[in-house]
Design a protein around this motif. Structure first.
Motif, short mmCIF file in Angstrom:
data_model
loop_
_atom_site.label_atom_id
_atom_site.label_comp_id
_atom_site.label_asym_id
_atom_site.label_seq_id
_atom_site.Cartn_x
_atom_site.Cartn_y
_atom_site.Cartn_z
N PRO A 13 0.81 -1.23 0.00
CA PRO A 13 0.00 0.00 0.00
C PRO A 13 0.84 1.28 0.00
O PRO A 13 0.43 2.28 -0.56
CB PRO A 13 -0.82 -0.14 1.29
N GLU A 14 2.02 1.25 0.63
CA GLU A 14 2.79 2.49 0.73
C GLU A 14 3.56 2.81 -0.54
O GLU A 14 4.25 3.81 -0.62
CB GLU A 14 3.76 2.39 1.90
N LEU A 15 3.47 1.96 -1.54
CA LEU A 15 4.13 2.20 -2.82
C LEU A 15 3.10 2.61 -3.87
O LEU A 15 1.99 2.07 -3.92
CB LEU A 15 4.86 0.95 -3.31
N ASP A 16 3.46 3.57 -4.72
CA ASP A 16 2.56 3.90 -5.82
C ASP A 16 2.75 2.88 -6.94
O ASP A 16 3.61 1.99 -6.87
CB ASP A 16 2.76 5.35 -6.29
N ASP A 17 1.97 3.00 -8.01
CA ASP A 17 1.98 1.98 -9.06
C ASP A 17 3.35 1.87 -9.73
O ASP A 17 3.82 0.76 -10.03
CB ASP A 17 0.91 2.31 -10.11
N GLU A 18 4.01 3.01 -9.97
CA GLU A 18 5.31 2.98 -10.63
C GLU A 18 6.38 2.39 -9.71
O GLU A 18 7.22 1.59 -10.15
CB GLU A 18 5.71 4.38 -11.07
N GLY A 35 12.95 10.83 -10.47
CA GLY A 35 13.08 12.26 -10.26
C GLY A 35 13.27 12.60 -8.79
O GLY A 35 13.11 11.76 -7.90
N ALA A 36 13.61 13.86 -8.53
CA ALA A 36 13.84 14.31 -7.16
C ALA A 36 12.58 14.11 -6.32
O ALA A 36 11.47 14.45 -6.74
CB ALA A 36 14.24 15.79 -7.16
N GLY A 37 12.75 13.55 -5.12
CA GLY A 37 11.64 13.40 -4.19
C GLY A 37 10.64 12.32 -4.54
O GLY A 37 9.54 12.30 -3.98
N THR A 38 11.03 11.40 -5.43
CA THR A 38 10.06 10.39 -5.88
C THR A 38 10.16 9.08 -5.12
O THR A 38 9.52 8.10 -5.50
CB THR A 38 10.24 10.12 -7.39
N GLY A 39 10.93 9.02 -4.05
CA GLY A 39 10.99 7.82 -3.22
C GLY A 39 11.88 6.73 -3.77
O GLY A 39 11.56 5.54 -3.63
N LYS A 40 13.02 7.10 -4.36
CA LYS A 40 13.88 6.09 -4.97
C LYS A 40 14.50 5.15 -3.94
O LYS A 40 14.63 3.95 -4.20
CB LYS A 40 14.97 6.75 -5.81
N THR A 41 14.89 5.68 -2.77
CA THR A 41 15.50 4.82 -1.76
C THR A 41 14.49 3.80 -1.25
O THR A 41 14.81 2.62 -1.06
CB THR A 41 16.06 5.66 -0.60
N ARG A 42 13.26 4.25 -1.00
CA ARG A 42 12.20 3.33 -0.59
C ARG A 42 12.01 2.24 -1.65
O ARG A 42 11.85 1.07 -1.34
CB ARG A 42 10.90 4.09 -0.39
N THR A 43 12.06 2.65 -2.92
CA THR A 43 11.81 1.70 -4.00
C THR A 43 12.92 0.66 -4.12
O THR A 43 12.65 -0.54 -4.22
CB THR A 43 11.66 2.47 -5.33
N ILE A 44 14.18 1.10 -4.11
CA ILE A 44 15.25 0.13 -4.33
C ILE A 44 15.44 -0.80 -3.13
O ILE A 44 15.79 -1.97 -3.30
CB ILE A 44 16.58 0.82 -4.71
N THR A 45 15.22 -0.29 -1.92
CA THR A 45 15.34 -1.19 -0.76
C THR A 45 14.23 -2.23 -0.78
O THR A 45 14.46 -3.41 -0.44
CB THR A 45 15.30 -0.40 0.56
N ARG A 288 6.32 10.97 -9.48
CA ARG A 288 5.47 11.53 -8.43
C ARG A 288 6.36 12.03 -7.29
O ARG A 288 7.01 11.24 -6.61
CB ARG A 288 4.48 10.49 -7.91
N ASP A 289 6.35 13.32 -7.10
CA ASP A 289 7.23 13.96 -6.10
C ASP A 289 6.50 14.03 -4.76
O ASP A 289 5.50 14.74 -4.62
CB ASP A 289 7.60 15.37 -6.57
N TYR A 290 7.03 13.31 -3.76
CA TYR A 290 6.42 13.27 -2.43
C TYR A 290 7.12 14.23 -1.47
O TYR A 290 6.78 14.27 -0.29
CB TYR A 290 6.48 11.85 -1.86
N ARG A 291 8.09 14.97 -1.95
CA ARG A 291 8.86 15.86 -1.08
C ARG A 291 8.28 17.27 -1.07
O ARG A 291 8.11 17.87 0.00
CB ARG A 291 10.31 15.93 -1.57
N SER A 292 7.99 17.83 -2.23
CA SER A 292 7.73 19.25 -2.36
C SER A 292 6.28 19.56 -2.70
O SER A 292 5.55 18.71 -3.25
CB SER A 292 8.63 19.85 -3.45
#
Length: 692
Positions: A13-18, A35-45, A288-292
C-alpha cells in the motif's frame, strides 16, 4: 522465504503503481529513472527485499553501491528494517577496498601497500621534479586533474590530447600536468602506495586478469544495485562491469537532470544508454514527487524544461503529491549586502513563526558567497552552520590575505603610489596572492580567486559606509570579523553550496546570488555543456525545498559596483507581472523612503538612519555624546575598535529614534540579537536616564 523478511510479493500500500512496478520487475536488468523526491531509496530497498523474499537471491549475495557513506548507511538502515540486514551496502571505494584487502595477498604480495588518504605530498614531490608550481592551490589543482584523469580512464600519455578534445579548463599547461601525473604514478609504485582511485583500478584489473578470483567473486555476489547512476565515472563503470561479468542481474537508479559532477568525471551516458546495452531491460519512470509542494514542483519543472543536450534525454516531469503551499518568491536587490540582510530578516521571521532553524537553508553557487550570509545571520542573532566548506575567515587563502593586508597597513610604503582608494590598496596587496581581473583556471585557483574577490567587495562596502576608512582600519575590521566568526557549533540554518546540498532537503530554501556570472558561473559562458550543468545545479537547488522557496539576486556585488543582470535561468520562471521591483532595504517589501523628505533610500548609512544623510537630523546631541563615551569605554575594555561595538551611524540612529525597549532597539539596522544581549541594557539605560 525467510519469516524475518517483510513480504513484498503482493502490492504494498505504501508504494505507488510505478514504485511497485520497479519493486516487482523480474530478475535481470532494471533501470529506474527517478526524479527528485520520488521515493527512490524506498523503491530500491523494497526491490532488494522482494528479490530476497521470492528466493531469487540471498541477502549476502547482494551488493548495493552508492556515492556517499551517509547514503550507504541509510540503505543499510532501511534494509535492516525490512529484515534483510545481510546486504552489503557500501560506497564504490569502500566495496573495492574490502575486496582488494581480501584478494591482495593471493594476487599481489603478502605485504599490503599503504593507502594514502591525501595525495598532495606525493603530487608535490612529482611537481618539484618537473619544475611545476608547488604552492598549495597549484597542488590541489594538479591533484584534481589526476583524479579526473584516472576517473575517466585517461593515462598520462593521453592526457594532453583528451583535455583538448573535451575542451577541459586546465590549471596550467596540459603537457606539464601530464608529466606531474606520470611522475606521481611512478613515485606511488616505487613507494608501494595506493590512492583511492587505485582501489577501483586495482580491483577491476584483478577481476579482469585472474579468472579464479573473478569466479570466486561472482559466486559470492549475484545481484547488484547502483544508486545515483547518473554520477558514475568510466572507472566506476569499468569496476561495475568486472563485478557483473557476463551476468545482467543489475538494478540502476538515477536522474540525468541531477548530473552536476561532470567536472569530476561523472557522466549520465551509462544511465541514458542502459536500455541500448540491455534491450530486454525493464525501465520504470518515477515522477510523483512526495517531497515538495506543487508550487515548488512547478518551478523545478520550468527550470529543467529548457534543458538541452544528452542529459535532458529522460525528460522526467515531476508531479507534486503534497498539499498546496505558498508560491515561490522572487526578489531583486541593489547589492549583495542588501540581499543577505533581507534573507537574514526573512529567516528570523520564519524561526519566530515556528520553523526550526535546522529546517532552513541558504544555498549559493560558490563557497565564497557564504561570508556575507554568515555576517548577516550573525547580525540578527540566528545560528548557522556551513556545510561542505570552511567558514569564510577560516579559509587558508583568506587568512594569508589578512596577514598580507596587516603587513601592508603597517608598512604603507609597500603600496604603489597610484593606489589611493581603499579598494585600490586592497587590490594591490591581493594581486600577488592570486587576484586577477578574470577567474583563475582550475578549481582550487578559482576558489582562491573568489575568496580574494570577496575581500575586495568588503573593502568597497566599507568605503561606501565609512569613506575615511584606511587600510589599517580595514585590516582591523577583518580581524574583528574573523574573531567573531568562531561561535560554538550549534544546530542552525544551513549555509551550503549547491553541490554540497545534493541529496539533502529542508522545509525552507533560499536560493541566493542568482545573477549571470555567478549562476551560470562566469567561466561556463561559451560552452553549452557547462551552461546546461549550471542549469541542472539550479534544478537541484529548487528541488531541495519542501514548502518554502525563495529566489533572489543582487544587481551589483557592492553598493555602486558594476551592474549585472539576473540569471538567464530565471526567464520564464518568474510569473508574468510578478512584482520584482528592486528592494534596497534588506528587509523585503517596498523600498524604504526617507522619513524627512520621502525620497527612496539606498546605502547602509541611509538605511540605518532611515533618512537621507543630508536631510535635517533630530538627533539628541547630549544622548549621542553619552552613547559615544559609553562606546569608547566598552571598546577599550574589550580591546576592539570602536565600530566593532557600534558604528557611528548606529549610534546616531539610536540618538534619533530613542528606543525605549528591546523591540525598538533591534528595529535599528546594525543591532541584532548578539549585540542586544551584550549591549542592550547599557544602551537602554542611557536612553531612559536621558528621558528622566
Amino acid at each position: 522465504m525467510s519469516a524475518s523478511v517483510v513480504s513484498l510479493s503482493q502490492h504494498t500500500p505504501e508504494l505507488d503503481d510505478e514504485q511497485q512496478a520497479a519493486v516487482n520487475a523480474p530478475r535481470g536488468p532494471v533501470c529506474v529513472l527517478a526524479g527528485a523526491g520520488t521515493g527512490k531509496t524506498r523503491t530500491i530497498t523494497r526491490r532488494i527485499a522482494h528479490l530476497v523474499d521470492d528466493g531469487h537471491v540471498a541477502p549476502g549475495q547482494v551488493l548495493a553501491v552508492t556515492f556517499t557513506a551517509r547514503a550507504a548507511g541509510e540503505l543499510r538502515t532501511r534494509l535492516r528494517a525490512l529484515g534483510v540486514g545481510g546486504v552489503q551496502a557500501r560506497t564504490f571505494h569502500a566495496a573495492a577496498l574490502r575486496q582488494l584487502r581480501y584478494f591482495w595477498p593471493r594476487v599481489i604480495s603478502q605485504d599490503p601497500w599503504q593507502l594514502i588518504e591525501g595525495k598532495l605530498r606525493v603530487v608535490g614531490q612529482a611537481a618539484h621534479r618537473v619544475g611545476a608550481d608547488t604552492n598549495s592551490e597549484s597542488l590541489r589543482d594538479l591533484a584534481g586533474e589526476i583524479e579526473w584523469a584516472k576517473a575517466s580512464l585517461i593515462t598520462p600519455e593521453r592526457y594532453p590530447a583528451e583535455v583538448a578534445r573535451v575542451r577541459r579548463d586546465v590549471p596550467t599547461d596540459a603537457t606539464l600536468v601530464a608529466k606531474v601525473f606520470a611522475g606521481y604514478e611512478a613515485l606511488k609504485t616505487s613507494q608501494q602506495l595506493l590512492d583511492f582511485d587505485d582501489l577501483l583500478l586495482q580491483t577491476a584489473a584483478v577481476l579482469e586478469a585472474r579468472e579464479d578470483v573473478a569466479r570466486e567473486f561472482h559466486e559470492r555476489y549475484r545481484c547488484f544495485v547502483v544508486d545515483e547512476y547518473q554520477d558514475v565515472t568510466p572507472l566506476q563503470q569499468r569496476l561495475l562491469d568486472a563485478w557483473l561479468g557476463e551476468r545482467d542481474d543489475l538494478t540502476v537508479v538515477g536522474d540525468a537532470n541531477q548530473t552536476i559532477y561532470t567536472f569530476a568525471g561523472a557522466t549520465p551516458r551509462y544511465l541514458l544508454d542502459f536500455a541500448r546495452r540491455f534491450p530486454e531491460a525493464t525501465v520504470v519512470r518515477l515522477q510523483r514527487d512526495y517531497r515538495s509542494t506543487p508550487q515548488v514542483v512547478s518551478a523545478a519543472n520550468t527550470v529543467i524544461a529548457a534543458a538541452r543536450g544528452q542529459a535532458a534525454g529522460t525528460r522526467l516531469r515531476l508531479i507534486g503529491q503534497q498539499p498546496s503551499g505558498p508560491e515561490p518568491t522572487f526578489a531583486e536587490y541593489d547589492d549583495e549586502s542588501a540581499e543577505a540582510a533581507a534573507v537574514a530578516a526573512k529567516i528570523k521571521r520564519m524561526i519566530t513563526d515556528g520553523i526550526p532553524a535546522s529546517e532552513i537553508a541558504v544555498l549559493f553557487r560558490v563557497n565564497a558567497q557564504s561570508e556575507v550570509y554568515e555576517r548577516a545571520l550573525d547580525e540578527v542573532g540566528v545560528p548557522f552552520q556551513v556545510r561542505g566548506g570552511e567558514r569564510f575567515f577560516a579559509r587558508p587563502e583568506v587568512r594569508q590575505a589578512m596577514l598580507a593586508l596587516r603587513s601592508a597597513a603597517q608598512s604603507p610604503e609597500q603600496l604603489p603610489p597610484d593606489a589611493v582608494t581603499l579598494r585600490d590598496q586592497v587590490r594591490a596587496v591581493l594581486v600577488p596572492l592570486g587576484l586577477t581581473d578574470e577567474p583563475a583556471a582550475g578549481t582550487a585557483g578559482r576558489q582562491r580567486w573568489e575568496s580574494l574577490r570577496g575581500l575586495v567587495g568588503l573593502a568597497e562596502e566599507m568605503a561606501q559606509v565609512h569613506p575615511e576608512t584606511d587600510l589599517g582600519r580595514f585590516s582591523a575590521e577583518l580581524t574583528s570579523r574573523a574573531d567573531a566568526s568562531h561561535p560554538p557549533t550549534v544546530q542552525g540554518v544551513t549555509l551550503a553550496s549547491l553541490h554540497a546540498a545534493k541529496g539533502l532537503e529542508w522545509d525552507a530554501v533560499f536560493l541566493v546570488g542568482l545573477a549571470d556570472g555567478t549562476l551560470p558561473i562566469q567561466h561556463a559562458d561559451g560552452d553549452e555543456a557547462k551552461i546546461e550543468e549550471e542549469r541542472r545545479l539550479l534544478y537541484v537547488g529548487v528541488t531541495r525545498a519542501r514548502r518554502h522557496l525563495s529566489m533572489s539576486w543582487a544587481l551589483a556585488r557592492s553598493n555602486g559596483g558594476r551592474r549585472r543582470r539576473r540569471s538567464r535561468f530565471l526567464y520564464g520562471l518568474i510569473p508574468e507581472g510578478h512584482p520584482t521591483a528592486r528592494v534596497a532595504s534588506g528587509k523585503g517589501g517596498a523600498k524604504p523612503r526617507c522619513r524627512v523628505c520621502g525620497t527612496s533610500l539606498s546605502g547602509a548609512e541611509a538605511l540605518s538612519l532611515r533618512r537621507c544623510p543630508d536631510c535635517p537630523s533630530d538627533v539628541d546631541i547630549d544622548l549621542l555624546d553619552r552613547l559615544k563615551s559609553w562606546r569608547s569605554a566598552a571598546a577599550k575594555k574589550q580591546q576592539v575598535p570602536l565600530y566593532v561595538v557600534f558604528t557611528d551611524a548606529t549610534l546616531t540612529a539610536i540618538a534619533e529614534h530613542r528606543p525605549c525597549d528591546n523591540a525598538g532597539l533591534v528595529s535599528i539596522p546594525g543591532i541584532g540579537a548578539a549585540k542586544l544581549e551584550r549591549y542592550g541594557p547599557d544602551v537602554l539605560s542611557l536612553v531612559v536616564s536621558d528621558d528622566v
